[in-house]
Design a protein around this motif. Structure first.
Motif, PDB file in Angstrom:
ATOM      1  N   MET A  59       0.847  -1.196   0.000  1.00  0.00           N
ATOM      2  CA  MET A  59       0.000   0.000   0.000  1.00  0.00           C
ATOM      3  C   MET A  59       0.884   1.248   0.000  1.00  0.00           C
ATOM      4  N   GLU A  60       0.753   2.089  -1.011  1.00  0.00           N
ATOM      5  CA  GLU A  60       1.547   3.313  -1.054  1.00  0.00           C
ATOM      6  C   GLU A  60       0.991   4.380  -0.122  1.00  0.00           C
ATOM      7  N   ASP A  61      -0.317   4.434   0.011  1.00  0.00           N
ATOM      8  CA  ASP A  61      -0.950   5.423   0.890  1.00  0.00           C
ATOM      9  C   ASP A  61      -0.520   5.156   2.329  1.00  0.00           C
ATOM     10  N   PRO A  62       0.047   6.141   3.037  1.00  0.00           N
ATOM     11  CA  PRO A  62       0.581   5.891   4.385  1.00  0.00           C
ATOM     12  C   PRO A  62      -0.460   5.455   5.410  1.00  0.00           C
ATOM     13  N   LEU A  63      -1.685   5.983   5.313  1.00  0.00           N
ATOM     14  CA  LEU A  63      -2.725   5.573   6.258  1.00  0.00           C
ATOM     15  C   LEU A  63      -3.156   4.135   5.975  1.00  0.00           C
ATOM     16  N   GLN A  64      -3.390   3.815   4.709  1.00  0.00           N
ATOM     17  CA  GLN A  64      -3.779   2.452   4.358  1.00  0.00           C
ATOM     18  C   GLN A  64      -2.664   1.462   4.694  1.00  0.00           C
ATOM     19  N   ARG A 104       9.437   5.411  15.959  1.00  0.00           N
ATOM     20  CA  ARG A 104       8.969   4.599  14.827  1.00  0.00           C
ATOM     21  C   ARG A 104       7.539   4.974  14.452  1.00  0.00           C
ATOM     22  N   PHE A 105       6.636   4.932  15.417  1.00  0.00           N
ATOM     23  CA  PHE A 105       5.233   5.175  15.116  1.00  0.00           C
ATOM     24  C   PHE A 105       4.948   6.658  14.870  1.00  0.00           C
ATOM     25  N   ARG A 106       5.690   7.541  15.526  1.00  0.00           N
ATOM     26  CA  ARG A 106       5.523   8.974  15.250  1.00  0.00           C
ATOM     27  C   ARG A 106       5.857   9.260  13.790  1.00  0.00           C
ATOM     28  N   GLY A 107       6.935   8.647  13.292  1.00  0.00           N
ATOM     29  CA  GLY A 107       7.292   8.848  11.884  1.00  0.00           C
ATOM     30  C   GLY A 107       6.178   8.428  10.949  1.00  0.00           C
ATOM     31  N   MET A 108       5.518   7.322  11.288  1.00  0.00           N
ATOM     32  CA  MET A 108       4.407   6.853  10.458  1.00  0.00           C
ATOM     33  C   MET A 108       3.234   7.835  10.515  1.00  0.00           C
ATOM     34  N   PHE A 109       2.930   8.325  11.718  1.00  0.00           N
ATOM     35  CA  PHE A 109       1.802   9.254  11.850  1.00  0.00           C
ATOM     36  C   PHE A 109       2.111  10.606  11.210  1.00  0.00           C
ATOM     37  N   GLU A 110       3.347  11.049  11.285  1.00  0.00           N
ATOM     38  CA  GLU A 110       3.712  12.311  10.635  1.00  0.00           C
ATOM     39  C   GLU A 110       3.543  12.202   9.121  1.00  0.00           C
ATOM     40  N   GLU A 111       3.866  11.047   8.581  1.00  0.00           N
ATOM     41  CA  GLU A 111       3.679  10.827   7.150  1.00  0.00           C
ATOM     42  C   GLU A 111       2.191  10.803   6.804  1.00  0.00           C
ATOM     43  N   ILE A 112       1.403  10.160   7.650  1.00  0.00           N
ATOM     44  CA  ILE A 112      -0.051  10.138   7.444  1.00  0.00           C
ATOM     45  C   ILE A 112      -0.615  11.553   7.461  1.00  0.00           C
ATOM     46  N   PRO A 163      -6.966 -15.583  24.925  1.00  0.00           N
ATOM     47  CA  PRO A 163      -5.747 -15.523  24.116  1.00  0.00           C
ATOM     48  C   PRO A 163      -5.824 -14.590  22.910  1.00  0.00           C
ATOM     49  N   LYS A 164      -7.006 -14.409  22.359  1.00  0.00           N
ATOM     50  CA  LYS A 164      -7.162 -13.565  21.176  1.00  0.00           C
ATOM     51  C   LYS A 164      -7.341 -12.094  21.539  1.00  0.00           C
ATOM     52  N   GLY A 165      -7.354 -11.779  22.817  1.00  0.00           N
ATOM     53  CA  GLY A 165      -7.630 -10.409  23.246  1.00  0.00           C
ATOM     54  C   GLY A 165      -6.688  -9.373  22.670  1.00  0.00           C
ATOM     55  N   LEU A 166      -5.397  -9.677  22.633  1.00  0.00           N
ATOM     56  CA  LEU A 166      -4.418  -8.714  22.125  1.00  0.00           C
ATOM     57  C   LEU A 166      -4.644  -8.433  20.644  1.00  0.00           C
ATOM     58  N   SER A 167      -4.817  -9.470  19.863  1.00  0.00           N
ATOM     59  CA  SER A 167      -5.031  -9.262  18.429  1.00  0.00           C
ATOM     60  C   SER A 167      -6.311  -8.481  18.177  1.00  0.00           C
ATOM     61  N   GLU A 168      -7.339  -8.712  18.998  1.00  0.00           N
ATOM     62  CA  GLU A 168      -8.606  -7.989  18.830  1.00  0.00           C
ATOM     63  C   GLU A 168      -8.465  -6.525  19.238  1.00  0.00           C
ATOM     64  N   GLN A 169      -7.658  -6.252  20.259  1.00  0.00           N
ATOM     65  CA  GLN A 169      -7.401  -4.867  20.650  1.00  0.00           C
ATOM     66  C   GLN A 169      -6.710  -4.096  19.531  1.00  0.00           C
ATOM     67  N   LEU A 170      -5.811  -4.762  18.823  1.00  0.00           N
ATOM     68  CA  LEU A 170      -5.133  -4.109  17.703  1.00  0.00           C
ATOM     69  C   LEU A 170      -6.111  -3.755  16.586  1.00  0.00           C
ATOM     70  N   LEU A 171      -7.128  -4.588  16.397  1.00  0.00           N
ATOM     71  CA  LEU A 171      -8.130  -4.284  15.378  1.00  0.00           C
ATOM     72  C   LEU A 171      -9.001  -3.104  15.805  1.00  0.00           C
ATOM     73  N   VAL A 172      -9.252  -2.982  17.107  1.00  0.00           N
ATOM     74  CA  VAL A 172      -9.994  -1.817  17.603  1.00  0.00           C
ATOM     75  C   VAL A 172      -9.157  -0.551  17.393  1.00  0.00           C
ATOM     76  N   LEU A 173      -7.863  -0.636  17.693  1.00  0.00           N
ATOM     77  CA  LEU A 173      -6.969   0.499  17.449  1.00  0.00           C
ATOM     78  C   LEU A 173      -6.978   0.863  15.965  1.00  0.00           C
ATOM     79  N   ARG A 174      -6.979  -0.136  15.123  1.00  0.00           N
ATOM     80  CA  ARG A 174      -7.011   0.095  13.670  1.00  0.00           C
ATOM     81  C   ARG A 174      -8.258   0.873  13.262  1.00  0.00           C
ATOM     82  N   THR A 175      -9.392   0.493  13.828  1.00  0.00           N
ATOM     83  CA  THR A 175     -10.637   1.206  13.536  1.00  0.00           C
ATOM     84  C   THR A 175     -10.570   2.642  14.029  1.00  0.00           C
ATOM     85  N   PHE A 176     -10.024   2.829  15.227  1.00  0.00           N
ATOM     86  CA  PHE A 176      -9.880   4.174  15.792  1.00  0.00           C
ATOM     87  C   PHE A 176      -9.026   5.053  14.883  1.00  0.00           C
ATOM     88  N   ILE A 177      -7.889   4.526  14.415  1.00  0.00           N
ATOM     89  CA  ILE A 177      -6.997   5.297  13.552  1.00  0.00           C
ATOM     90  C   ILE A 177      -7.712   5.663  12.241  1.00  0.00           C
TER      91      ILE A 177
END
Length: 203
Positions: free
Chosen positions: A80-85, A138-146, A182-196
């Motif tokens: 994906m070239e688009d930084p948010l995607q 690391r993540f700040r650089g990604m968000f600055e690009e977004i 056990p799946k809680g962490l992976s599901e939290q990441l998907l919630v974060l993804r929706t938030f972003i």
């Protein structure tokens, strides 16, 4: 891998499992010697004391996390070239990788050493701090690009947003263990993804 390297790696594997299960203070050199099947002198050949063992554990954990992030987010950017995607795809790939762990994430050495930081010297405390700052960069650089393309719907501090990624990862580990889900962490990441996704809109 040479025999000496294999022995060192085995000690670190056993030590990491023990530390994540019951903490660093409750993990003894004696039990590591028994578990790995080496002599006491063999242990001290690789690690002069528990402090050196703690440092090696932390350095290895940080290096492994960095490798995983590099692989996943580099792959996402290739697709994906688009930084948010690209960022959202990276979170999806990371979530899928964590979901494949049958018993959930085993735990975080960085978090263990933060919680019990008084048990460690300043060098290890600083190493832990630098790891957190490295992930923030690391993540700040990604968000600055977004944010060059997308505008946040609400005012925000980019460092705090970057730290939120690590907060969800660490907090997700704790919650999945506390809830025995056990799946809680992976599901939290998907919630974060929706938030972003909802946070940003095109300029």
């Amino acid at each position: 891998m040479r025999k000496g390297e294999e022995t060192r790696a085995k000690i670190l594997d056993v030590a990491e499992a023990a530390v994540l299960a019951k903490g660093f203070g409750a993990t003894s050199i004696e039990e590591l010697i028994v578990e790995t099947g080496i002599t006491k002198s063999g242990f001290f050949y690789h690690f002069h004391d528990k402090t050196e063992l703690a440092k090696a554990l932390l350095e290895r954990y940080i290096e492994n996390d960095e490798r995983i992030y590099d692989e996943i987010f580099s792959r996402a950017r290739e697709l994906m070239e688009d930084p948010l995607q690209s960022f959202m795809l990276g979170l999806k790939l990371l979530s899928e990788q964590l979901a494949d762990l049958p018993n959930g994430h085993p735990g975080c050495i960085v978090a263990v050493m933060c919680i019990h930081e008084r048990a460690f010297d300043r060098e290890i405390q600083e190493l832990n701090r630098q790891a957190a700052l490295m992930w923030r960069r690391r993540f700040r650089g990604m968000f600055e690009e977004i944010m060059q393309i997308y505008e946040p719907r609400e005012p925000l501090d980019v460092d705090q947003l970057a730290d939120m990624v690590s907060t969800v990862l660490e907090g997700g580990i704790v919650m999945s263990k506390a809830l025995r889900e056990p799946k809680g962490l992976s599901e939290q990441l998907l919630v974060l993804r929706t938030f972003i996704r909802l946070l940003f809109r095109p300029r």
